[in-house]
Design a protein around this motif. Structure first.
Motif, PDB file in Angstrom:
ATOM      1  N   GLU A  35       0.830  -1.209   0.000  1.00  0.00           N
ATOM      2  CA  GLU A  35       0.000   0.000   0.000  1.00  0.00           C
ATOM      3  C   GLU A  35       0.863   1.257   0.000  1.00  0.00           C
ATOM      4  OE1 GLU A  35      -3.316   0.450  -0.216  1.00  0.00           O
ATOM      5  OE2 GLU A  35      -3.671  -1.692  -0.425  1.00  0.00           O
ATOM      6  N   LEU A  36       1.889   1.274   0.840  1.00  0.00           N
ATOM      7  CA  LEU A  36       2.771   2.442   0.888  1.00  0.00           C
ATOM      8  C   LEU A  36       3.549   2.609  -0.419  1.00  0.00           C
ATOM      9  CD1 LEU A  36       4.172   2.221   4.521  1.00  0.00           C
ATOM     10  CD2 LEU A  36       2.701   4.014   3.596  1.00  0.00           C
ATOM     11  N   SER A  37       3.932   1.504  -1.039  1.00  0.00           N
ATOM     12  CA  SER A  37       4.681   1.559  -2.289  1.00  0.00           C
ATOM     13  C   SER A  37       3.840   2.124  -3.429  1.00  0.00           C
ATOM     14  CB  SER A  37       5.169   0.164  -2.684  1.00  0.00           C
ATOM     15  OG  SER A  37       6.062  -0.330  -1.727  1.00  0.00           O
ATOM     16  N   ASN A  38       2.538   1.895  -3.378  1.00  0.00           N
ATOM     17  CA  ASN A  38       1.667   2.313  -4.472  1.00  0.00           C
ATOM     18  C   ASN A  38       1.018   3.675  -4.264  1.00  0.00           C
ATOM     19  OD1 ASN A  38       2.049   0.017  -6.117  1.00  0.00           O
ATOM     20  ND2 ASN A  38       0.729  -1.150  -4.761  1.00  0.00           N
ATOM     21  N   LEU A  39       1.348   4.357  -3.175  1.00  0.00           N
ATOM     22  CA  LEU A  39       0.799   5.685  -2.947  1.00  0.00           C
ATOM     23  C   LEU A  39       1.440   6.697  -3.894  1.00  0.00           C
ATOM     24  CD1 LEU A  39       0.619   6.194   0.918  1.00  0.00           C
ATOM     25  CD2 LEU A  39      -1.281   6.018  -0.674  1.00  0.00           C
ATOM     26  N   LYS A  40       0.661   7.689  -4.293  1.00  0.00           N
ATOM     27  CA  LYS A  40       1.220   8.784  -5.082  1.00  0.00           C
ATOM     28  C   LYS A  40       2.179   9.576  -4.204  1.00  0.00           C
ATOM     29  CE  LYS A  40      -2.784   9.258  -8.056  1.00  0.00           C
ATOM     30  NZ  LYS A  40      -3.868  10.143  -8.518  1.00  0.00           N
ATOM     31  N   LYS A  41       3.130  10.219  -4.836  1.00  0.00           N
ATOM     32  CA  LYS A  41       4.182  10.942  -4.098  1.00  0.00           C
ATOM     33  C   LYS A  41       3.622  12.035  -3.192  1.00  0.00           C
ATOM     34  CE  LYS A  41       7.579   8.793  -6.197  1.00  0.00           C
ATOM     35  NZ  LYS A  41       8.127   7.647  -5.539  1.00  0.00           N
ATOM     36  N   ASN A  42       2.521  12.655  -3.585  1.00  0.00           N
ATOM     37  CA  ASN A  42       2.002  13.795  -2.816  1.00  0.00           C
ATOM     38  C   ASN A  42       0.999  13.399  -1.724  1.00  0.00           C
ATOM     39  OD1 ASN A  42      -0.024  13.028  -4.531  1.00  0.00           O
ATOM     40  ND2 ASN A  42      -0.601  15.099  -5.139  1.00  0.00           N
ATOM     41  N   ARG A  43       0.781  12.115  -1.512  1.00  0.00           N
ATOM     42  CA  ARG A  43      -0.180  11.670  -0.500  1.00  0.00           C
ATOM     43  C   ARG A  43       0.422  11.747   0.897  1.00  0.00           C
ATOM     44  NH1 ARG A  43      -5.319  11.436  -2.054  1.00  0.00           N
ATOM     45  NH2 ARG A  43      -5.584  10.165  -0.220  1.00  0.00           N
ATOM     46  N   ARG A  60       6.551   9.690   3.953  1.00  0.00           N
ATOM     47  CA  ARG A  60       6.172   8.446   3.275  1.00  0.00           C
ATOM     48  C   ARG A  60       7.366   7.532   3.054  1.00  0.00           C
ATOM     49  NH1 ARG A  60       6.021   6.096  -1.576  1.00  0.00           N
ATOM     50  NH2 ARG A  60       7.146   7.795  -2.536  1.00  0.00           N
ATOM     51  N   SER A  61       8.483   8.074   2.576  1.00  0.00           N
ATOM     52  CA  SER A  61       9.642   7.225   2.273  1.00  0.00           C
ATOM     53  C   SER A  61      10.274   6.647   3.532  1.00  0.00           C
ATOM     54  CB  SER A  61      10.673   7.995   1.450  1.00  0.00           C
ATOM     55  OG  SER A  61      11.125   9.127   2.152  1.00  0.00           O
ATOM     56  N   GLN A  62      10.311   7.413   4.607  1.00  0.00           N
ATOM     57  CA  GLN A  62      10.845   6.893   5.868  1.00  0.00           C
ATOM     58  C   GLN A  62       9.933   5.808   6.435  1.00  0.00           C
ATOM     59  OE1 GLN A  62      11.351  10.222   8.479  1.00  0.00           O
ATOM     60  NE2 GLN A  62      13.376  10.735   7.676  1.00  0.00           N
ATOM     61  N   THR A  63       8.633   6.025   6.330  1.00  0.00           N
ATOM     62  CA  THR A  63       7.672   5.037   6.820  1.00  0.00           C
ATOM     63  C   THR A  63       7.771   3.754   6.013  1.00  0.00           C
ATOM     64  OG1 THR A  63       6.192   6.837   7.472  1.00  0.00           O
ATOM     65  CG2 THR A  63       5.241   4.630   7.345  1.00  0.00           C
ATOM     66  N   LEU A  64       7.898   3.877   4.693  1.00  0.00           N
ATOM     67  CA  LEU A  64       8.050   2.707   3.834  1.00  0.00           C
ATOM     68  C   LEU A  64       9.327   1.946   4.187  1.00  0.00           C
ATOM     69  CD1 LEU A  64       7.154   0.969   1.449  1.00  0.00           C
ATOM     70  CD2 LEU A  64       8.292   2.601  -0.063  1.00  0.00           C
ATOM     71  N   GLY A  65      10.422   2.654   4.375  1.00  0.00           N
ATOM     72  CA  GLY A  65      11.687   2.018   4.745  1.00  0.00           C
ATOM     73  C   GLY A  65      11.585   1.282   6.077  1.00  0.00           C
ATOM     74  N   SER A  66      10.929   1.914   7.028  1.00  0.00           N
ATOM     75  CA  SER A  66      10.751   1.292   8.347  1.00  0.00           C
ATOM     76  C   SER A  66       9.896   0.032   8.243  1.00  0.00           C
ATOM     77  CB  SER A  66      10.089   2.303   9.285  1.00  0.00           C
ATOM     78  OG  SER A  66       9.780   1.717  10.512  1.00  0.00           O
ATOM     79  N   CYS A  67       8.841   0.090   7.442  1.00  0.00           N
ATOM     80  CA  CYS A  67       7.964  -1.075   7.278  1.00  0.00           C
ATOM     81  C   CYS A  67       8.693  -2.211   6.565  1.00  0.00           C
ATOM     82  CB  CYS A  67       6.708  -0.686   6.509  1.00  0.00           C
ATOM     83  SG  CYS A  67       5.579   0.327   7.472  1.00  0.00           S
ATOM     84  N   LYS A  68       9.518  -1.887   5.591  1.00  0.00           N
ATOM     85  CA  LYS A  68      10.305  -2.915   4.891  1.00  0.00           C
ATOM     86  C   LYS A  68      11.290  -3.578   5.849  1.00  0.00           C
ATOM     87  CE  LYS A  68      10.109  -1.295   0.123  1.00  0.00           C
ATOM     88  NZ  LYS A  68      10.879  -0.742  -1.006  1.00  0.00           N
TER      89      LYS A  68
END
Length: 81
Positions: A35-43, A60-68
């Motif tokens: 879900e985080l990977s498919n979000l638009k950049k401005n979300r 968003r990018s920090q959250t995605l990295g943490s989730c990965k």
């Protein structure tokens, strides 16, 4: 059945339950990462404060990295079992 046999069976059931629970968490984490990977950049992305119902705006990018990273740790833990 001997006491040792019962203890062994209980241990195997307990370990099986742990693996099942960890598999469930891994599946949930995969969904979060997708879900985080498919979000638009401005979300906007919000993270929940532990033990409360308060959400804070997050990067968003920090959250995605943490989730990965969490997903990788869960997969490693499952392999170690």
């Amino acid at each position: 059945m001997s006491s040792k046999g019962r203890d062994n069976d209980d241990s195997l059931e307990w370990q099986s339950a742990l693996k099942e629970e960890l598999n469930k968490k891994i599946k949930e984490q995969k969904v979060v990462v997708d879900e985080l990977s498919n979000l638009k950049k401005n979300r906007n992305v919000y993270i929940q404060q532990r033990n409360s119902n308060i959400f804070f705006l997050a990067d968003r990018s920090q959250t995605l990295g943490s989730c990965k990273k969490d997903l990788d740790n869960m997969k490693k833990e499952l392999q170690d079992m």
